[in-house]
Scaffold this motif. Sequence first.
Motif, mmCIF file in Angstrom:
data_model
loop_
_atom_site.group_PDB
_atom_site.id
_atom_site.type_symbol
_atom_site.label_atom_id
_atom_site.label_comp_id
_atom_site.label_asym_id
_atom_site.label_seq_id
_atom_site.Cartn_x
_atom_site.Cartn_y
_atom_site.Cartn_z
ATOM 1 N N GLU A 1 -10.805 -5.685 -36.601
ATOM 2 C CA GLU A 1 -10.417 -4.297 -36.356
ATOM 3 C C GLU A 1 -10.656 -3.903 -34.895
ATOM 4 O O GLU A 1 -9.842 -3.196 -34.297
ATOM 5 N N PHE A 2 -11.763 -4.382 -34.329
ATOM 6 C CA PHE A 2 -12.036 -4.047 -32.937
ATOM 7 C C PHE A 2 -11.038 -4.711 -32.001
ATOM 8 O O PHE A 2 -10.689 -4.149 -30.955
ATOM 9 N N PHE A 3 -10.557 -5.902 -32.371
ATOM 10 C CA PHE A 3 -9.529 -6.535 -31.543
ATOM 11 C C PHE A 3 -8.259 -5.691 -31.528
ATOM 12 O O PHE A 3 -7.698 -5.411 -30.463
ATOM 13 N N TRP A 4 -7.807 -5.280 -32.698
ATOM 14 C CA TRP A 4 -6.580 -4.496 -32.754
ATOM 15 C C TRP A 4 -6.756 -3.140 -32.072
ATOM 16 O O TRP A 4 -5.842 -2.641 -31.403
ATOM 17 N N LEU A 5 -7.937 -2.529 -32.229
ATOM 18 C CA LEU A 5 -8.182 -1.231 -31.605
ATOM 19 C C LEU A 5 -8.173 -1.347 -30.081
ATOM 20 O O LEU A 5 -7.571 -0.523 -29.381
ATOM 21 N N PHE B 1 -6.029 -12.255 -39.112
ATOM 22 C CA PHE B 1 -6.035 -10.932 -38.483
ATOM 23 C C PHE B 1 -5.435 -9.868 -39.400
ATOM 24 O O PHE B 1 -5.553 -8.681 -39.117
ATOM 25 N N PHE B 2 -4.773 -10.291 -40.475
ATOM 26 C CA PHE B 2 -4.118 -9.342 -41.376
ATOM 27 C C PHE B 2 -4.664 -9.413 -42.802
ATOM 28 O O PHE B 2 -4.123 -8.785 -43.701
ATOM 29 N N LEU C 1 -7.956 -2.882 -43.582
ATOM 30 C CA LEU C 1 -8.027 -2.032 -42.403
ATOM 31 C C LEU C 1 -7.465 -2.743 -41.180
ATOM 32 O O LEU C 1 -6.753 -2.158 -40.353
ATOM 33 N N SER C 2 -7.769 -4.036 -41.075
ATOM 34 C CA SER C 2 -7.258 -4.828 -39.964
ATOM 35 C C SER C 2 -5.742 -4.949 -40.042
ATOM 36 O O SER C 2 -5.042 -4.895 -39.015
ATOM 37 N N VAL D 1 -0.488 -3.955 -37.858
ATOM 38 C CA VAL D 1 0.921 -3.570 -38.005
ATOM 39 C C VAL D 1 1.247 -2.384 -37.097
ATOM 40 O O VAL D 1 2.294 -2.350 -36.434
ATOM 41 N N PHE D 2 0.331 -1.417 -37.035
ATOM 42 C CA PHE D 2 0.561 -0.250 -36.187
ATOM 43 C C PHE D 2 0.622 -0.657 -34.713
ATOM 44 O O PHE D 2 1.493 -0.190 -33.974
#
Length: 499
Positions: free
Chosen positions: A143-147, A463-464, A468-469, A474-475
């Motif tokens: 989640e922190f990577f995507w954020l 990663f998916f 939440l991740s 996707v977003f």
Amino acid sequence: MDYLVPALSMVFQADTLLVLVLASLFGFIVGVLPGVTATMAVALMVPITFALSPLAAIASIVAAAAMVMAAGDVPGALLRIPGTPASAAYVEDAHKLTLQGRAGYILGVGAICSMLGGVLGSGVLIFAAPLLADVALKFSVFEFFWLSALGLSCAIFVAGDDPIKGGLALLIGLIISCVGMEYSSGTPRFTFGNADLLEGVSFIPALIGMFALPEILRSFLRTNKTEGAEAAKAVDEWRNAIRSVWDYRKVVARSSGLGSFIGMLPGASADIAAWMSTALARRFSREPKKWGTGHVEGVIAGASSNNAALSSAWIPALVFAIPGDTITAIAIGVLYLKGMNPGPAVFINNADLVYAVFIVFLLANLLLLPFGWLAIRIAKVVLRIPQRLIMPVLLVLAVIGSFAMNNDFSGIAVMFWVGVMAYILEECGIPIAPIVLGIVLGKIVEQNLMQSLISTQGNLLGFFERPLSAVLGVFTLAVWCFPLLRRIARRRRAGHGAA
């Protein structure tokens, strides 16, 4: 409510209130120095907390951190040198408003928005701490990577009207962030045999160089030098500041909410919150063409967000003893030292003290208004000093600030070379803000990416796998692909129209 009266009696003691005011004054003085971070100010407060009561010790940290974050807007607006990394997100518009003779207006806006953001963040801390901390704990490295990757997308929004130059600037920032030892193997990268670069490019000297040195060079090279008296004419504009904040109240609410959310995530910071809020405000602005010319909307978004993040960062610190940022990491140590062990039981064992801390948050943020008035008084003096006298002093302060980070001359070298690079890039029309964003988020993206790949043994589907991740992933991919898809759709419509 049973604990509210005892908490009020603890806060409104003469020694606690005195500490609150003195720590705010200390934070203000430190904050107006270019390149000083809130973390540095809090670290300087730690030895003093040994002699204070538990509540006064926490009050000193809270007040100093809040005031440094708000006071960082002062050198940014007056001298185009952001006092904190968060201030760099909106320093261009703030300084251009000063050059238009509206220093008092922009400093008033900054003080009001910092206060409102801090109060709203404190409200989140008071009423939603256990619930939001539980959400924060669900964030893993994925989640922190995507954020953080989503945060990199903000570079396009803060870059201006030329996304290609914004992307190039972001790439430069990411390259700078790669200097040092590679995260997973420890292999040196781009150090060229220089041992001082093994830990990477020191961020604060780089920040000072990017904003201070180009301004100093331009002042020396400028043949038609302007003095500061013209910029000091309309320094008292509190009414206009209040009116602007009211006009952009939706931006204040949105930015404070985003800052509160980002601040509660362990490892996130007010710096990231300020950049993301500013980028979001620009993306949805009704006046995008005014940005970069002295527009107040970005200042309102960034100033509201950074203090909100500063307050909400205490949610995981108090509830689960997990630091939300470097400031709360220091604060947790002070809490343990004072016998107030953070964690779920703190609301049972030290409930009155916890509520007293909440009240301290509110008071510390309310103090931003009188100190904002003080900043405007200082602006009157600073803006009347001829530029030929300010710039040499500014250069000395920049050198001292760069040296003080590591107590060696490598910081001065970083400031010089990065500053020269920034001057050349600005002369070529390449924005500096995305470079700062790349340096801030580059290491965070890399560390979370490598940790994620190691945990999944290189399987990208990992990663998916977490809900939440997957949503964040996707977003983020949608945000990246949307401009490309929109361009393809426009070309198709243009092709059909021509046919």
